[in-house]
Motif scaffolding. Structure first.
Motif, short mmCIF file in Angstrom:
data_model
loop_
_atom_site.label_atom_id
_atom_site.label_comp_id
_atom_site.label_asym_id
_atom_site.label_seq_id
_atom_site.Cartn_x
_atom_site.Cartn_y
_atom_site.Cartn_z
N ALA A 662 -10.67 -5.67 14.85
CA ALA A 662 -9.74 -6.81 14.82
C ALA A 662 -8.88 -6.79 16.08
O ALA A 662 -8.69 -5.73 16.70
N PRO A 663 -8.33 -7.93 16.47
CA PRO A 663 -7.47 -7.97 17.67
C PRO A 663 -6.18 -7.19 17.48
O PRO A 663 -5.61 -6.69 18.44
N GLU A 664 -5.69 -7.11 16.23
CA GLU A 664 -4.45 -6.39 15.97
C GLU A 664 -4.70 -5.27 14.95
O GLU A 664 -5.73 -5.22 14.30
N GLU A 665 -3.75 -4.38 14.84
CA GLU A 665 -3.90 -3.22 13.95
C GLU A 665 -3.83 -3.66 12.49
O GLU A 665 -2.97 -4.45 12.10
N ALA A 666 -4.75 -3.16 11.70
CA ALA A 666 -4.82 -3.51 10.28
C ALA A 666 -3.90 -2.60 9.46
O ALA A 666 -3.74 -1.43 9.78
N PRO A 667 -3.30 -3.13 8.37
CA PRO A 667 -2.43 -2.32 7.52
C PRO A 667 -3.25 -1.43 6.57
O PRO A 667 -3.31 -1.68 5.36
N LEU A 668 -3.87 -0.40 7.13
CA LEU A 668 -4.81 0.42 6.36
C LEU A 668 -4.13 1.12 5.19
O LEU A 668 -4.62 1.07 4.05
N GLU A 669 -3.02 1.80 5.46
CA GLU A 669 -2.37 2.58 4.38
C GLU A 669 -1.90 1.68 3.25
O GLU A 669 -2.04 2.02 2.06
N GLU A 670 -1.34 0.51 3.59
CA GLU A 670 -0.91 -0.43 2.55
C GLU A 670 -2.11 -0.91 1.74
O GLU A 670 -2.04 -1.01 0.50
N ALA A 671 -3.22 -1.20 2.42
CA ALA A 671 -4.42 -1.68 1.72
C ALA A 671 -4.96 -0.61 0.77
O ALA A 671 -5.36 -0.91 -0.35
N ILE A 672 -4.95 0.65 1.21
CA ILE A 672 -5.41 1.74 0.35
C ILE A 672 -4.52 1.85 -0.88
O ILE A 672 -5.01 2.01 -2.01
N ALA A 673 -3.21 1.74 -0.67
CA ALA A 673 -2.28 1.83 -1.79
C ALA A 673 -2.46 0.70 -2.78
O ALA A 673 -2.20 0.86 -3.98
N LYS A 674 -2.96 -0.45 -2.32
CA LYS A 674 -3.12 -1.61 -3.20
C LYS A 674 -4.56 -1.81 -3.66
O LYS A 674 -4.93 -2.90 -4.08
N GLY A 675 -5.38 -0.75 -3.57
CA GLY A 675 -6.69 -0.79 -4.20
C GLY A 675 -7.86 -1.11 -3.29
O GLY A 675 -8.89 -1.63 -3.75
N LEU A 676 -7.75 -0.80 -2.00
CA LEU A 676 -8.85 -1.06 -1.07
C LEU A 676 -10.15 -0.41 -1.53
O LEU A 676 -11.22 -1.00 -1.45
N LEU A 677 -10.05 0.81 -2.07
CA LEU A 677 -11.22 1.58 -2.46
C LEU A 677 -11.59 1.42 -3.93
O LEU A 677 -12.54 2.05 -4.40
#
Length: 828
Positions: A662-677
């Motif tokens: 992506a052109p900008e940094e993705a909110p990885l940690e927030e996404a993981i906390a909200k059920g990314l996996l």
């Protein structure tokens, strides 16, 4: 001992053989009226295990009276089903020889799509004593009105290479055909043959039908298999697919030179064409002793190659899975596997092509085309030695196959609805078929369902006053017989010289891009495209091999779950400093750099790399679950992250992992906390993350063809792929708009999720990942493990410069940053 078995044993001794215990176990079980599954290594006598039971039965009955005219031979007694027409001739010869040796007055014949009209005419009047056929030809026999009489003397059905059939719609077609024959002959004995299969009990239950007891006979499973590797002399720490493939050509030629006949397996037809040409460029004098074999070549070309193998005239054949199965090539003493085997069973199956006789070890030598394939090979060998063979799962309740079956039986003997419903429910595929689903399918073939009632051509089956459903229209019956089968692929056009014979078939989608004068390589020959006319691509010989290689659909094989687990286990050992095999020692410097710049994941880890380059912000995930799962997972993760912040991703994936750019940094940690996996809401999120409607629309083409909605045309007048797609697409749109509860639409959605995205495996993977230890690293530059994924994305997007030169430049720069150049480690 049964007197017939005594005679069979004496015959074995005259050949200088000794019958294996598993062979005698099958003969005795057959003579006791039992059915079952034979599981034994390739080349250990499975064919004779299945065949000599009926022979012993005939010998004990005093049938050895000498040869007779075909018309005086006993009627159909043994039906032998093979998945490939290429196997039929060899199988028939293997059955004919013992029958003649015992002076049995039996006739043994073939019935496939290659059978001549004169032979078919004879078989229409009287079938041979033993018939070798395919699932499609067997189904065609069920369209005969005299089908009951046709099978009245049948005693045995043998299904060869059952593991290849059972996980496909052809396997379901076979299940339904066997259920129909058992309705005629309840005492029928059915035996399956398999060489490499993990879930044997399930396979046997699927073959025999629900509630039927069977004998699982284990043969010579522990046949010695040698799995080794041609190791590269130099290895780059930033590998990419194919980057030292041609570097391996001289080493492959050395392996071929070691003696005997060699099979060189590739995973795709395009790859086979490339390797064949590459070998000839180095060894032009081998032109008459090396050949090419794959499924798109004409029957005549393949027959010539197979004959060259049997006679020992050929030194080497570059091939695909077209030579994976059952053809007996005794002279073959060496097998090479180019690239990763993708599965343990596939590697063992191909190894079994060598030493294809009892007591002779099989050997397969792997040829990596990039460095990380060394990891695949080491993992596959460990899994093979541990007996971790892939299971095959049957197809669940395909209503398109059921609709075709209903028309088949209605074209033949006809059926009463509830009788056939109960018969169909006795198969593993349709054991959960509901009355509602049955009624819907029956209405679909009788009245066309909700949307097609006003169109008489879709009223294919008629309910008679006697309560029997039949096909009464001769034209409908004719079209159905010409459409029987479940094999649907991109429409292929014949490739033929302007002055000369046919070479084979190439997909229309490739040929449509060519202009007159364009060159391409096919059947190992440089060709110049002239024109397309009458469903034929007319060509002439070209003066050089420069040009494009045809690309076929479905070229990339999926990585099996068993091999994926073995790879993760091998990586954990490497992370602990255990580099036991030659392959892992060679890979050691790459793994050392991977650990230095990022990390090597353990079995319980999910490695995620954050990398920033001039292209943008990269997220590399490494689930090690195979390309198909990773493609679905990449789309899923991109969708879930985009629900938190507006962000657009570019995806890329390989068998080890996938990239989100992506052109900008993705909110990885927030996404993981909200059920990314999380595996929760997976179905809805996948549908939302992909253009699933378009995928289902394309998948519906296969369903429409099998269910009889689309007719491919009469011989010489076939519709193009574009016409078929347009026709099936029209049906899809009509059903979606006016009949949204159409069960074939639901099947298309289900098949997209399972077959193209492996939803079940994706769900299991997410369940594992959600419990994993997250190992998030921040490499300053692309790591060795992410480099192949990055290259795959560039190959899809870069067209303005030579992609090979650009990748080499990137790899060289990373090598400089990594330190001294490396070669093979000492002692390897």
């Amino acid at each position: 001992m049964h007197p017939g078995i005594t005679e069979v044993r004496d015959w074995f001794e005259r050949q200088g053989w000794e019958a294996f215990p598993f062979q005698e176990a099958v003969w005795n079980a057959y003579l006791e009226g039992k059915s079952g599954l034979i599981h034994s290594a390739t080349g250990t006598g499975k064919t004779l295990a299945a065949w000599m039971g009926p022979v012993a039965e005939a010998l004990a009955a005093g049938e050895a009276t000498g040869p007779v005219d075909r018309e005086d031979a006993p009627p159909l007694r043994v039906l032998w089903i093979t998945p490939l027409r290429a196997l039929a001739a060899d199988t028939a010869a293997s059955l004919q020889w013992p029958a003649e040796s015992f002076h049995l007055p039996w006739s043994v014949e073939l019935r496939t799509g290659d059978t001549t009209q004169s032979v078919r005419a004879k078989q229409k009047k009287q079938l041979p004593t033993a018939l070798v056929t395919t699932p499609e030809s067997l189904t065609l026999m069920l369209t005969r009105e005299d089908a009951t009489e046709l099978f009245s003397d049948l005693r045995l059905v043998v299904v060869d290479e059952w593991h290849e059939l059972m996980s496909t719609k052809r396997g379901v077609q076979t299940e339904l055909a066997l259920a129909r024959i058992r309705a005629f002959k309840p005492e029928l004995r059915v035996w399956g043959i398999s060489a490499t299969l993990g879930n044997l009990r399930d396979a046997m239950e699927t073959l025999l039908g629900l509630g039927r007891e069977g004998e699982l006979v284990q043969g010579v499973v522990g046949k010695p298999v040698v799995i080794d590797t041609i190791l590269p002399t130099n290895i780059d720490r930033f590998p990419w697919a194919g980057h030292f493939g041609t570097q391996m050509i001289p080493r492959v030629i050395e392996a071929i030179d070691e003696g005997g006949t060699c099979l060189i397996f590739t995973n795709t037809r395009a790859q086979a064409e490339i390797w064949y040409q590459s070998i000839l460029q180095v060894k032009a004098q081998w032109k008459d002793v090396i050949a090419l074999h794959h499924g798109s070549l004409s029957r005549e070309v393949r027959d010539e190659v197979e004959l060259g193998l049997k006679s020992g005239r050929l030194r080497a054949v570059v091939c695909t899975s077209s030579l994976d199965l059952g053809v007996d090539f005794t002279p073959v003493d060496r097998v090479l596997q180019v690239g990763t085997p993708k599965g343990v069973a596939r590697l063992l199956q191909r190894a079994g092509r060598s030493g294809h006789q009892p007591g002779v070890p099989s050997r397969v030598t792997c040829v990596p085309t990039h460095a990380f394939e060394l990891l695949d090979i080491a993992a596959a060998r460990n899994a093979a030695l541990a007996g971790k063979i892939e299971a095959r799962e049957g197809v669940n309740k395909p209503l398109d196959v059921l609709a075709q079956h209903l028309v088949t039986i209605a074209t033949g003997t006809g059926f009463r609805a509830q009788d056939l419903f109960r018969e169909v429910q006795c198969t593993q595929a349709y054991k959960t078929l509901s009355q509602e689903e049955w009624d819907w399918t029956l209405d679909f073939v009788v009245r066309g369902g909700e949307s097609l009632r006003a169109y008489p051509e879709y009223h294919r089956v008629v309910l008679g006053t006697d309560g029997v459903y039949r096909v009464e229209d001769a034209d409908i019956a004719k079209r159905h017989r010409m459409s029987v089968g479940t094999i649907v692929s991109d429409e292929a056009l014949n490739v033929q010289y302007l002055k000369g014979g046919k070479l084979g078939t190439v997909e229309e989608s490739f040929l449509a891009r060519l202009r007159p004068g364009d060159r391409f390589i096919f059947a190992g020959r440089p060709l110049e495209f002239v024109r397309i006319k009458d469903m034929t691509a007319w060509v002439r010989r070209a003066s050089s091999v420069s040009g494009a290689v045809p690309r076929w659909m479905g070229g990339r094989l999926p990585l099996s779950s068993e091999l994926a687990l073995a790879i993760r286990e091998e990586l954990e050992r490497a992370g602990n400093g255990e580099l036991a095999s030659p392959e892992m020692k060679t890979l050691g410097p790459i793994l050392e750099l991977q650990a230095r710049w990022s990390a090597i994941p353990a079995l319980s880890d999910l490695l995620i790399e954050r990398v920033e380059t001039r292209e943008g912000h990269h997220l590399f995930f490494y689930p090690f679950e195979g390309r198909l799962v990773h493609q679905g997972m990449a789309a899923l993760f991109g969708y879930r992250i985009s629900q938190l912040v507006p962000i657009t991703f570019t995806f890329a994936a390989n068998d080890y992992g996938f990239e989100l750019l992506a052109p900008e940094e993705a909110p990885l940690e927030e996404a993981i906390a909200k059920g990314l996996l999380s595996p929760e809401n997976l179905g809805a999120d996948i549908v939302a993350s992909l253009n699933s409607a378009e995928l289902a629309r394309r998948q519906f083409r296969e369903i429409a063809r099998i269910a009889g909605l689309v007719f491919q045309g009469f011989p010489g007048m076939n519709k193009s792929a574009k016409q078929l797609q347009a026709s099936s697409g029209l049906f899809y749109d009509v059903f979606a708009r006016y009949d949204p509860n159409n069960l074939l639409l639901r099947q298309a959605d289900r098949e997209v999720l399972e077959r193209q995205l492996e939803q079940s495996r994706l769900s299991r993977s997410l369940g594992r990942l959600s419990q994993s230890n997250l190992l998030i690293t921040h490499p300053k530059r692309p790591s060795p493990m992410c480099f192949p994924i990055l290259v795959d994305r560039l190959r899809e997007t870069v067209t303005s410069e030579n992609i090979h030169d650009r990748i080499e430049k990137m790899a060289s720069q990373l090598e400089l940053e990594a330190g001294d150049k490396i070669g093979a480690p000492d002692g390897v």
